[in-house]
Write an enzyme that holds these catalytic residues in place. Structure first.
Site, PDB file in Angstrom:
ATOM      1  CG  ASP A  30      -1.912   0.879   1.088  1.00  0.00           C
ATOM      2  OD1 ASP A  30      -3.265   0.399   0.959  1.00  0.00           O
ATOM      3  OD2 ASP A  30      -1.878   2.140   1.166  1.00  0.00           O
ATOM      4  CG  HIS A  97      -8.654  -2.563  -2.165  1.00  0.00           C
ATOM      5  ND1 HIS A  97      -9.473  -1.934  -2.759  1.00  0.00           N
ATOM      6  CD2 HIS A  97      -8.513  -2.210  -1.223  1.00  0.00           C
ATOM      7  CE1 HIS A  97     -10.084  -1.134  -1.992  1.00  0.00           C
ATOM      8  NE2 HIS A  97      -9.355  -1.119  -0.946  1.00  0.00           N
TER       9      HIS A  97
HETATM   10  P1  5GP Z   1      -9.686   1.443   0.689  1.00  0.00           P
HETATM   11  O1  5GP Z   1      -9.805   2.626   1.495  1.00  0.00           O
HETATM   12  O2  5GP Z   1     -10.340   1.863  -0.700  1.00  0.00           O
HETATM   13  O3  5GP Z   1     -10.056   0.291   1.287  1.00  0.00           O
HETATM   14  O4  5GP Z   1      -8.393   1.581   0.463  1.00  0.00           O
HETATM   15  C1  5GP Z   1      -7.554   1.901  -0.708  1.00  0.00           C
HETATM   16  C2  5GP Z   1      -6.117   1.850  -0.447  1.00  0.00           C
HETATM   17  O5  5GP Z   1      -5.350   1.778  -1.587  1.00  0.00           O
HETATM   18  C3  5GP Z   1      -5.495   2.821   0.522  1.00  0.00           C
HETATM   19  O6  5GP Z   1      -4.870   2.238   1.582  1.00  0.00           O
HETATM   20  C4  5GP Z   1      -4.755   3.502  -0.262  1.00  0.00           C
HETATM   21  O7  5GP Z   1      -3.297   3.949   0.617  1.00  0.00           O
HETATM   22  C5  5GP Z   1      -4.263   2.467  -1.345  1.00  0.00           C
HETATM   23  N1  5GP Z   1      -3.830   3.176  -2.559  1.00  0.00           N
HETATM   24  C6  5GP Z   1      -4.420   4.281  -3.266  1.00  0.00           C
HETATM   25  N2  5GP Z   1      -3.757   4.762  -4.328  1.00  0.00           N
HETATM   26  C7  5GP Z   1      -2.648   3.671  -4.621  1.00  0.00           C
HETATM   27  C8  5GP Z   1      -1.872   3.710  -5.324  1.00  0.00           C
HETATM   28  O8  5GP Z   1      -1.446   4.209  -6.367  1.00  0.00           O
HETATM   29  N3  5GP Z   1      -0.754   2.809  -5.255  1.00  0.00           N
HETATM   30  C9  5GP Z   1      -0.720   1.823  -3.941  1.00  0.00           C
HETATM   31  N4  5GP Z   1       0.206   1.145  -3.896  1.00  0.00           N
HETATM   32  N5  5GP Z   1      -1.689   2.177  -3.047  1.00  0.00           N
HETATM   33  C10 5GP Z   1      -2.812   2.900  -3.540  1.00  0.00           C
END
Ligand code: 5GP
Ligand code: ZN
Length: 111
Positions: A30, A97
């Site tokens: 992440d 994810h």
């Molecule tokens: P959610 O809040 O949707 O469950 O989690 C999305 C996750 O994706 C977050 O923890 C965020 O830091 C991660 N994330 C968002 N954009 C990117 C990216 O471009 N690269 C990576 N490696 N992680 C990302």
């Protein structure tokens, strides 16, 4: 064609620190880690959220990848999985994810 950050990572258009890849899934660190170890396990196909997953075999495979990436990093005994489904649950990225978090003590209930 949806404009999706995780589809772009799967396609190699956005760089990521990969820890696993196979024909159905990839896993990568992440970008904003919430623990010393914070990896996202994702299907290669675009599935918006867990509520849209209708492939039991793929669901089982993703859980197997979770176990593998945790074990490969030495965290097979203590890790947490988080799947945010929907805005109110904290989902910000609309491609399924599984967060795999490890390397510190976690509290309950979650925030
Ligand atoms: P959610 O809040 O949707 O469950 O989690 C999305 C996750 O994706 C977050 O923890 C965020 O830091 C991660 N994330 C968002 N954009 C990117 C990216 O471009 N690269 C990576 N490696 N992680 C990302
Ligand atoms: Zn996608």
């Amino acid at each position: 064609m949806v404009d999706c950050v995780i589809c772009r990572i799967v396609a190699g258009g956005i760089p990521a620190r990969l820890v696993h890849q196979d024909d159905r899934a990839i896993a990568f660190h992440d970008i904003n880690p919430q623990a010393p170890f914070h990896v996202l396990v994702v299907p290669r196909v675009h599935i918006p959220r867990l509520a849209d997953l209708d492939d039991e075999a793929l669901g089982g495979h993703l859980l197997g990848v979770v176990r593998k990436v945790a074990a490969d990093a030495g965290y097979e005994e203590n890790f947490r999985i988080v799947v945010n489904n929907g805005d109110l649950a904290g989902q910000a990225v609309g491609h399924l994810h599984l967060h795999v978090l490890a390397g510190r003590r976690f509290t309950w209930p979650p925030g």
